[in-house]
Each structure stands twice: as C-alpha cells, then as structure tokens.
Design a protein around this motif. Structure first.
Motif, mmCIF file in Angstrom:
data_model
loop_
_atom_site.group_PDB
_atom_site.id
_atom_site.type_symbol
_atom_site.label_atom_id
_atom_site.label_comp_id
_atom_site.label_asym_id
_atom_site.label_seq_id
_atom_site.Cartn_x
_atom_site.Cartn_y
_atom_site.Cartn_z
ATOM 1 N N ASN A 11 3.992 -0.542 9.789
ATOM 2 C CA ASN A 11 5.305 -0.272 9.877
ATOM 3 C C ASN A 11 5.922 -0.962 8.458
ATOM 4 O OD1 ASN A 11 4.861 -2.617 10.867
ATOM 5 N ND2 ASN A 11 6.184 -2.053 12.752
ATOM 6 N N VAL A 12 5.215 -1.049 7.486
ATOM 7 C CA VAL A 12 5.804 -2.024 6.353
ATOM 8 C C VAL A 12 6.284 -0.875 5.532
ATOM 9 C CG1 VAL A 12 5.203 -3.356 4.078
ATOM 10 C CG2 VAL A 12 3.989 -3.426 6.159
ATOM 11 N N PRO A 13 8.038 -1.277 5.541
ATOM 12 C CA PRO A 13 8.873 0.000 5.136
ATOM 13 C C PRO A 13 8.861 -0.196 3.330
ATOM 14 C CG PRO A 13 10.258 -1.993 5.827
ATOM 15 C CD PRO A 13 8.926 -2.264 6.325
ATOM 16 N N ALA A 14 9.126 0.709 2.699
ATOM 17 C CA ALA A 14 9.136 0.529 1.276
ATOM 18 C C ALA A 14 10.399 0.649 0.754
ATOM 19 C CB ALA A 14 8.741 2.291 0.804
ATOM 20 N N GLU A 15 11.355 0.696 1.474
ATOM 21 C CA GLU A 15 12.751 0.376 1.114
ATOM 22 C C GLU A 15 13.395 1.241 0.178
ATOM 23 O OE1 GLU A 15 12.896 -3.838 0.731
ATOM 24 O OE2 GLU A 15 13.793 -4.246 2.514
ATOM 25 N N GLY A 16 12.921 2.248 -0.023
ATOM 26 C CA GLY A 16 13.425 3.481 -1.068
ATOM 27 C C GLY A 16 12.575 3.129 -2.428
ATOM 28 N N ASP A 17 11.914 2.217 -2.686
ATOM 29 C CA ASP A 17 11.181 1.895 -3.928
ATOM 30 C C ASP A 17 10.270 2.985 -4.274
ATOM 31 O OD1 ASP A 17 9.518 0.789 -5.927
ATOM 32 O OD2 ASP A 17 10.341 -1.100 -5.572
ATOM 33 N N PRO A 18 10.364 3.662 -5.188
ATOM 34 C CA PRO A 18 9.250 4.833 -5.636
ATOM 35 C C PRO A 18 7.916 4.211 -5.702
ATOM 36 C CG PRO A 18 11.190 5.261 -6.810
ATOM 37 C CD PRO A 18 11.294 3.696 -6.135
ATOM 38 N N GLU A 19 7.822 3.106 -6.458
ATOM 39 C CA GLU A 19 6.425 2.397 -6.551
ATOM 40 C C GLU A 19 5.848 2.157 -5.241
ATOM 41 O OE1 GLU A 19 4.396 -1.165 -9.009
ATOM 42 O OE2 GLU A 19 6.479 -0.566 -9.363
ATOM 43 N N LEU A 20 6.729 1.419 -4.188
ATOM 44 C CA LEU A 20 6.058 1.001 -2.860
ATOM 45 C C LEU A 20 5.766 2.216 -2.045
ATOM 46 C CD1 LEU A 20 8.415 -1.820 -1.995
ATOM 47 C CD2 LEU A 20 5.862 -2.090 -2.701
ATOM 48 N N MET A 21 6.517 3.558 -2.229
ATOM 49 C CA MET A 21 6.283 4.318 -1.421
ATOM 50 C C MET A 21 5.036 5.210 -1.684
ATOM 51 S SD MET A 21 10.095 6.287 -1.476
ATOM 52 C CE MET A 21 9.594 7.665 -0.483
ATOM 53 N N ARG A 22 4.385 5.051 -3.183
ATOM 54 C CA ARG A 22 3.364 5.633 -3.366
ATOM 55 C C ARG A 22 2.054 4.571 -2.863
ATOM 56 N NH1 ARG A 22 5.911 6.470 -8.397
ATOM 57 N NH2 ARG A 22 5.125 4.705 -8.986
ATOM 58 N N MET A 23 2.423 3.526 -2.381
ATOM 59 C CA MET A 23 1.210 2.808 -1.734
ATOM 60 C C MET A 23 1.025 2.979 -0.326
ATOM 61 S SD MET A 23 2.277 -1.036 -3.456
ATOM 62 C CE MET A 23 2.651 -1.110 -5.010
ATOM 63 N N THR A 24 -0.014 2.567 -0.058
ATOM 64 C CA THR A 24 -0.358 2.379 1.785
ATOM 65 C C THR A 24 0.170 1.264 2.205
ATOM 66 O OG1 THR A 24 -2.430 0.985 1.323
ATOM 67 C CG2 THR A 24 -2.613 3.555 1.037
ATOM 68 N N PRO A 25 0.471 1.119 3.489
ATOM 69 C CA PRO A 25 1.167 0.176 4.221
ATOM 70 C C PRO A 25 0.653 -1.127 3.711
ATOM 71 C CG PRO A 25 0.975 1.882 5.511
ATOM 72 C CD PRO A 25 0.285 2.139 4.463
ATOM 73 N N VAL A 26 -0.695 -1.284 3.823
ATOM 74 C CA VAL A 26 -1.424 -2.561 3.422
ATOM 75 C C VAL A 26 -1.042 -2.966 1.936
ATOM 76 C CG1 VAL A 26 -3.661 -3.926 3.155
ATOM 77 C CG2 VAL A 26 -3.264 -2.291 5.207
ATOM 78 N N GLU A 27 -1.086 -2.023 0.985
ATOM 79 C CA GLU A 27 -0.893 -2.250 -0.051
ATOM 80 C C GLU A 27 0.394 -2.782 -0.373
ATOM 81 O OE1 GLU A 27 -4.009 0.700 -2.400
ATOM 82 O OE2 GLU A 27 -1.854 1.356 -1.915
ATOM 83 N N ARG A 28 1.482 -2.163 0.259
ATOM 84 C CA ARG A 28 2.858 -2.532 0.364
ATOM 85 C C ARG A 28 3.008 -3.916 0.679
ATOM 86 N NH1 ARG A 28 4.247 2.890 2.025
ATOM 87 N NH2 ARG A 28 4.646 2.101 4.168
ATOM 88 N N TRP A 29 2.239 -4.231 1.935
ATOM 89 C CA TRP A 29 2.273 -5.601 2.445
ATOM 90 C C TRP A 29 1.779 -6.859 1.556
ATOM 91 C CZ3 TRP A 29 -2.305 -8.742 3.724
ATOM 92 C CH2 TRP A 29 -2.011 -9.744 4.360
ATOM 93 N N ARG A 30 0.705 -6.250 0.804
ATOM 94 C CA ARG A 30 0.208 -7.514 -0.344
ATOM 95 C C ARG A 30 1.386 -7.567 -1.407
ATOM 96 N NH1 ARG A 30 -5.212 -5.101 0.766
ATOM 97 N NH2 ARG A 30 -6.219 -6.742 1.748
ATOM 98 N N ALA A 31 2.038 -6.523 -1.881
ATOM 99 C CA ALA A 31 2.752 -6.447 -2.846
ATOM 100 C C ALA A 31 3.900 -7.281 -2.612
ATOM 101 C CB ALA A 31 3.216 -5.064 -3.404
ATOM 102 N N LEU A 32 4.621 -7.038 -1.604
ATOM 103 C CA LEU A 32 5.948 -7.791 -0.967
ATOM 104 C C LEU A 32 5.459 -9.082 -0.941
ATOM 105 C CD1 LEU A 32 7.094 -4.946 1.569
ATOM 106 C CD2 LEU A 32 8.248 -5.680 -0.679
ATOM 107 N N HIS A 33 4.223 -9.490 -0.266
ATOM 108 C CA HIS A 33 3.754 -10.859 0.085
ATOM 109 C C HIS A 33 3.547 -11.684 -1.177
ATOM 110 C CE1 HIS A 33 1.636 -14.164 1.707
ATOM 111 N NE2 HIS A 33 1.598 -13.641 2.900
ATOM 112 N N ARG A 34 2.980 -11.183 -2.059
ATOM 113 C CA ARG A 34 2.885 -11.681 -3.207
ATOM 114 C C ARG A 34 4.074 -11.985 -4.230
ATOM 115 N NH1 ARG A 34 -1.679 -8.141 -4.355
ATOM 116 N NH2 ARG A 34 -3.826 -9.395 -4.178
ATOM 117 N N GLU A 35 5.051 -11.065 -3.836
ATOM 118 C CA GLU A 35 6.341 -11.349 -4.883
ATOM 119 C C GLU A 35 7.229 -12.502 -3.858
ATOM 120 O OE1 GLU A 35 10.402 -8.912 -6.185
ATOM 121 O OE2 GLU A 35 8.834 -7.832 -4.920
ATOM 122 N N ALA A 36 6.994 -12.599 -2.698
ATOM 123 C CA ALA A 36 8.081 -13.565 -2.020
ATOM 124 C C ALA A 36 7.417 -14.932 -1.600
ATOM 125 C CB ALA A 36 8.420 -12.760 -0.810
ATOM 126 N N TYR A 37 6.173 -14.556 -1.482
ATOM 127 C CA TYR A 37 5.553 -15.987 -0.989
ATOM 128 C C TYR A 37 4.165 -16.345 -1.739
ATOM 129 C CZ TYR A 37 8.015 -14.371 2.933
ATOM 130 O OH TYR A 37 9.015 -14.187 4.027
#
Length: 258
Positions: A134-160
């Motif tokens: 349930n990792v949301p893409a928040e309307g980001d086209p790039e995030l929407m093309r990713m799987t939930p796990v890929e979105r999680w890694r991308a958001l995680h790297r950016e924030a933490y």
C-alpha cells in the motif's frame, strides 16, 4: 448598569464554555487515544475523535478571545479563566499541527531500514500481510510506473539517505548483548536475542498503543568488530510520521556510544 450586568453575565458564560471546550477537547483526545490503545474501538475511530477534539479546543480558544473582549467592558474580570482556556487551546492545537506538519514532511511509508539492498529479516516476529502493498504514488507519474516495493525503495532513499550500517568494535555476541540490554532499557518487549546476530523487539507507543516491530542484525566485520543494521516496521497505518527513522537513529547512536 443593567447593560453592563448583562455583558458580565454573558462574558462569564462564554468564559466557562471556552474553558469547558478547551479542556474537554484535550480530555476527549486522551479518551480516543487510550480507547484505541485498549482495543475498545479501531484506531481510525480514535483519530476521528482526535479530529473533533481539535475542533472543540479551537472553538474554546475563539470563545475565550470573544469573552475576554466582552469582559473588558464589564465590571470585574474573567481574565484568568479566559487565559487558561486560550492557553490550553493553543498548546493542544499547536501540538497537533506540528504532528500534521511532520507527517507531511516525511514519505508515506512505515518500513524503515539501514540496508535497502539486504533488508534485515524478522524470524520470530511476523510482518503485516500488506506491509509494502500500500505504498502510495501520490500522483507522481514516475512512482506510478513502479511496483510498490520499488516505490518504497525510491521514497526511502530520498527521505532517509542518512540511515546506514554502523560499525562497532565488539564481537557479534557482545554486540547482541548490548543491543538487547539497550532495547530493554527503552521499555521494548524483546521477542528474541540470538547471540549469532539477531535481536527482535516490539516498541509500543504511550497513548494509542501502536506497536512497531524492530530487528537488529549483527554481522562480523572482517577487519574486526561487527556491522550493525536495523529495521523498524509499524504494524498499522501507511505513514509512520517519521517515527521509525527517529527510532533507528536514536538507537544506533546510543549503541555506538554505549
């Protein structure tokens, strides 16, 4: 004289209503949180109670201001009652607004770790079934093309991006012993402490009684000492309001300084 008396009466009523709403909002928020923590109702119901408690406290603050202006033109003073009502309303509203601001400043994820490439595993404690579904893409086209796990890694790297493996000078079993002791000092419920390199524990929040599961992984460092990684996962919710990252930073800092 009669007009001044009426103003005094109305100012008094508004003042006490203001105090009742301000204090009542705080009490309602505590009841909502404690009730959720004890399982009397779902945590979403607790959040709904919290929202209405916020509205009540804000209304109390507004009434306190109105009553204060009315009391200024009437004989006597209700300043203390209005001041207390306004102070309670401001403190409560400020606390909640800080929480909302914090929630908006962190990514909507609840699983945080020091190692995204080799995520520490739980062996005794179980992950929630929908952990990364349930990792949301928040309307980001790039995030929407990713799987939930890929979105999680991308958001995680950016924030933490600051979270990383640490090195300590102790052997694996000694590091496990120290990590277990530190977890118990924090009041966490330790599920297991394997001297071969795994500590699992659960941290429970004060009011809502939210449970976050933690695993500390210790591996030998060929150059001496040990590598330590950590993972902290919330059992409910989508966003953790940054709690898991703060927990990891604080725990590893204290472990290193131990």
């Amino acid at each position: 004289m009669a007009d001044a008396l009426r103003k005094r009466i109305w100012a008094g009523r508004l003042s006490w209503w203001a105090l009742a709403l301000s204090l009542g909002g705080v009490v309602a928020a505590l009841i909502g949180a404690i009730g959720s923590g004890r399982g009397l109702w779902p945590f979403m119901t607790g959040f709904l109670i919290l929202r209405w408690a916020f509205y009540a406290a804000v209304a109390g603050g507004v009434l306190a201001i109105v009553a204060w202006f009315m009391a200024r033109r009437a004989p006597g003073s209700l300043g203390i009652v209005n001041l207390v009502a306004l102070a309670v309303a401001i403190a409560f509203a400020a606390y909640l607004l800080v929480q909302v601001r914090t929630a908006r400043s962190v990514p909507p994820i609840h699983d945080v770790t020091t190692d995204l490439d080799s995520v520490p595993r739980f062996f005794r404690l179980s992950l929630r079934e929908d952990n990364l579904d349930n990792v949301p893409a928040e309307g980001d086209p790039e995030l929407m093309r990713m799987t939930p796990v890929e979105r999680w890694r991308a958001l995680h790297r950016e924030a933490y991006g600051d979270l990383a493996t640490i090195q300590v000078p102790w052997s694996v079993d000694e590091t496990v012993r120290r990590a277990e002791a530190l977890a118990r000092e924090r009041g966490w419920e330790v599920a297991s402490a394997d001297p071969r390199g795994i500590v699992e524990a659960t941290d429970t929040s004060t009011f809502f009684r939210f449970k976050d599961d933690v695993v500390v992984r210790v591996t030998p460092n060929p150059a001496g000492g040990s590598h330590v990684d950590m993972r902290s996962v919330s059992r409910v919710g989508v966003s953790d309001v940054g709690v898991n990252a703060r927990r990891i930073r604080a725990f590893l800092d204290d472990l290193r300084a131990n």
